[in-house]
Write an enzyme that holds these catalytic residues in place. Sequence first.
Site, PDB file in Angstrom:
ATOM      1  N   ARG A 187      42.199  33.433  44.762  1.00  0.00           N
ATOM      2  CA  ARG A 187      41.964  34.866  44.607  1.00  0.00           C
ATOM      3  C   ARG A 187      41.389  35.363  45.931  1.00  0.00           C
ATOM      4  NH1 ARG A 187      39.897  32.381  39.910  1.00  0.00           N
ATOM      5  NH2 ARG A 187      41.026  32.955  37.981  1.00  0.00           N
ATOM      6  N   LYS A 236      35.846  32.382  39.072  1.00  0.00           N
ATOM      7  CA  LYS A 236      35.335  33.276  38.030  1.00  0.00           C
ATOM      8  C   LYS A 236      34.387  32.534  37.098  1.00  0.00           C
ATOM      9  CE  LYS A 236      38.955  36.798  37.562  1.00  0.00           C
ATOM     10  NZ  LYS A 236      39.930  37.416  36.626  1.00  0.00           N
ATOM     11  N   HIS A 258      47.400  40.381  46.051  1.00  0.00           N
ATOM     12  CA  HIS A 258      47.409  39.543  44.859  1.00  0.00           C
ATOM     13  C   HIS A 258      48.769  38.889  44.659  1.00  0.00           C
ATOM     14  CE1 HIS A 258      45.177  38.121  41.448  1.00  0.00           C
ATOM     15  NE2 HIS A 258      46.146  38.450  40.616  1.00  0.00           N
ATOM     16  N   HIS A 304      42.493  29.038  36.340  1.00  0.00           N
ATOM     17  CA  HIS A 304      42.605  29.778  35.084  1.00  0.00           C
ATOM     18  C   HIS A 304      41.766  29.101  34.006  1.00  0.00           C
ATOM     19  CE1 HIS A 304      46.814  31.354  36.403  1.00  0.00           C
ATOM     20  NE2 HIS A 304      45.841  32.118  36.839  1.00  0.00           N
TER      21      HIS A 304
END
Length: 288
Positions: free
Chosen positions: A138, A164, A231, A257
């Site tokens: 990212r 994340k 992205h 993910h």
Amino acid sequence: MDASTLQNQTERFLADLKRSPQTVRAYRADLRHLEGWLEETGRILNGEGLEAYFAAHHRWAPATRSRKQTTLERFCRWALQRELLDRDPTLLLERPRLPPPHPRGLRREEIERIFAVIPAEQARDALLFRLVFETGLRIGEALGMHVEDLDLTRGDEHLTVLGKGGRKRTVLLDDPRLVNALRRYLRTLGYTHGLLFQATKNGRGGPLRYQSVQERWQGYARQAGLACTLHQLRHSHATELVNGGVSLATIRKRLGHQHIQTTLRYAEVSDGTADAEVRRWRRSQHGR
């Protein structure tokens, strides 16, 4: 508003609409369809009428309902401004849930066309964008990387990413061109700790802002005659892995993910890749 009034006002609305001819045609078709239904059922354009209209067409796909609802919302706002309606009947309509769009990546040769226009003196930009493309990071993860997150031990080059939710993962650096560019870049830095990519405005180091990086990338893409967001570099990497036969479990780990459902969005492989996989399976069956 009844069917007759809707019919009379539709062309006025469309004349005021500053949209492409294709959009105007779509809006006209949507409003004519509603007009025909109102006339057939004797209903009027109000909250109850619209709820009954969409209930009568419950088999519409979410995207179809969403498009028609957008048409009606814009028409009703227009009608309210002209006091043709005393309230907006679309306010209580529930928006359909649309499935997330399939991520669209660009082909490697298209990405390389963009890299080719980056000036040689903009080594930081070239490395940052190459890193995102070859690893699927990212952009926020790449901008947050520190020098000490890199391990360029020969034969085991990798980086540690804080993704994340504060989850750490290790990403293999398996592209020789990227590894060599990282080594050259590190030799030019005047520090061994801190952010890998720093702003150089006014000669002062500091974190790069996403907006400025996005603007620079968009500028390079325009020079190359391509439309590509930052992205999409991540999407392009994931698509390459899928088309190369890498398992979804591995892609999930590499991209960071949390749920495999997110990775499944990349599962649309090219026809050539699918055909080759079926041929390999068929040969294995005949070889038994």
